[in-house]
Design a protein around this motif. Structure first.
Motif, short mmCIF file in Angstrom:
data_model
loop_
_atom_site.label_atom_id
_atom_site.label_comp_id
_atom_site.label_asym_id
_atom_site.label_seq_id
_atom_site.Cartn_x
_atom_site.Cartn_y
_atom_site.Cartn_z
N ASN A 158 35.23 15.19 55.51
CA ASN A 158 35.22 16.61 55.16
C ASN A 158 33.81 16.92 54.68
N ASN A 164 41.25 16.89 49.24
CA ASN A 164 42.39 17.13 50.12
C ASN A 164 42.05 18.04 51.30
N THR A 288 43.71 13.97 56.18
CA THR A 288 42.93 14.31 54.99
C THR A 288 42.16 13.11 54.48
#
Length: 317
Positions: A158, A164, A288
């Motif tokens: 990410n 998350n 995630t």
């Protein structure tokens, strides 16, 4: 005066499949006679079609939610393909046919810093780029192979670092300043159409995680914005919906398959001040947590601007 003067709203309504027969007929007629409405329709179709494809290129969970004016993915892909082909259909049987004999075009390379990765070795800086001219993004590294340097994607992540958040893709970004190009070619006052093409060569080798990644794919993506460089990363990924134009091209390679050049393109709109380019690999499954990659490589990233006189169109029924 037409009964439907707010053409932008009607275009969005039609692309969402919510226009009535009367509204679609009015829009069809306006597209035939009004070059600006025709251009606005094609631009909207290009952007919304590419937004649908963002699910392939970026973290699935962090793709911005669809607004009331953004169509669903189910229609976006075929419409985007039709636009790329130079025609669209569906407005009560009206289509646009582009002239077959294209006028001569002019091409020029746009500088991509370290596009062949020969000027660096080792890990790529993590995080979203805040300025022009540097690669950064998710975990990746430049390695040397047979005397040449090449980028290897290591794992998905990410890029925003949000807890998350989605971690389905590995993206390596660079911001390109378009202001000098726009001024030099005077795109705002030109009678020509300008296109940006981003290309790169992808290759995939066998890796221990291959059995876990049956749908993994690589892609090139271009986003054009009218914004300051540091503003893009701060608002990512919600800022995707504010792009002036988007281009995306995906390739799926089997382990050991011969490398393939992938090219994404989009219209260079006069208001765009910067381009966000990226080469990326997507596991194409929600996650995630990071997913190990290891077998995907990319090299020889090039950005080209193409100038071509506006083509005449003929509307047929």
């Amino acid at each position: 005066m037409s009964d439907f003067p707010d053409w932008q709203t009607l275009i969005q309504k039609h692309l969402d499949g919510q226009s009535t027969d009367e509204e679609a007929g009015a829009l069809s007629k306006e597209i035939e006679t009004n070059a600006k409405v025709r251009s606005d329709y094609l631009k909207a179709a290009r952007i919304h079609g590419a937004l649908g494809d963002e699910v392939i290129s970026f973290d699935l969970e962090s793709t911005p939610p669809r607004s009331s004016g953004t169509p669903s993915i189910s229609w976006a892909k075929p419409l985007a393909a039709a636009v790329i082909a130079g025609a669209f259909v569906g407005l009560l049987g009206v289509g646009v046919v582009w002239a077959i004999n294209s006028p001569k075009s002019e091409e020029r390379m746009v500088s991509v810093s370290n596009g062949n990765f020969e000027d660096s070795l080792g890990p790529v800086p993590l995080g979203f780029p805040s300025g022009f001219g540097n690669w950064s993004g998710d975990p990746a590294e430049v390695i040397e192979e047979d005397g040449n340097r090449i980028l290897r994607f290591l794992e998905t992540a990410n890029v925003t670092g949000k807890p998350n958040g989605g971690a389905s893709a590995s993206n390596v970004f660079q911001l390109i300043d378009l202001s000098n190009l726009q001024q030099e070619w005077d795109t705002e006052n030109s009678d020509s159409q300008f296109t940006l093409e981003l290309s790169a060569r992808f290759r995939r080798e066998s890796a221990p995680t291959d059995a876990e990644l049956p749908k993994i794919a690589g892609s090139c993506t271009i986003h054009l914005y009218q914004a300051e460089p540091d503003a893009i990363g701060k608002a990512w990924p919600q800022v995707i919906s504010e792009a002036v134009a988007i281009g995306n091209k995906v390739v799926r390679l089997m382990p050991g398959e011969e490398g393939r050049r992938v090219t994404a393109s989009c219209i260079l709109e006069p208001e765009a001040t910067l381009a966000l380019i990226s080469v990326n690999v997507n596991a194409r499954k929600p996650s995630t947590t990071p997913i190990k990659l290891g077998g995907y490589f990319v090299d020889d990233v090039q950005l080209t601007v193409i100038r071509q006189p506006n083509l005449p169109v003929r509307v047929v029924k």
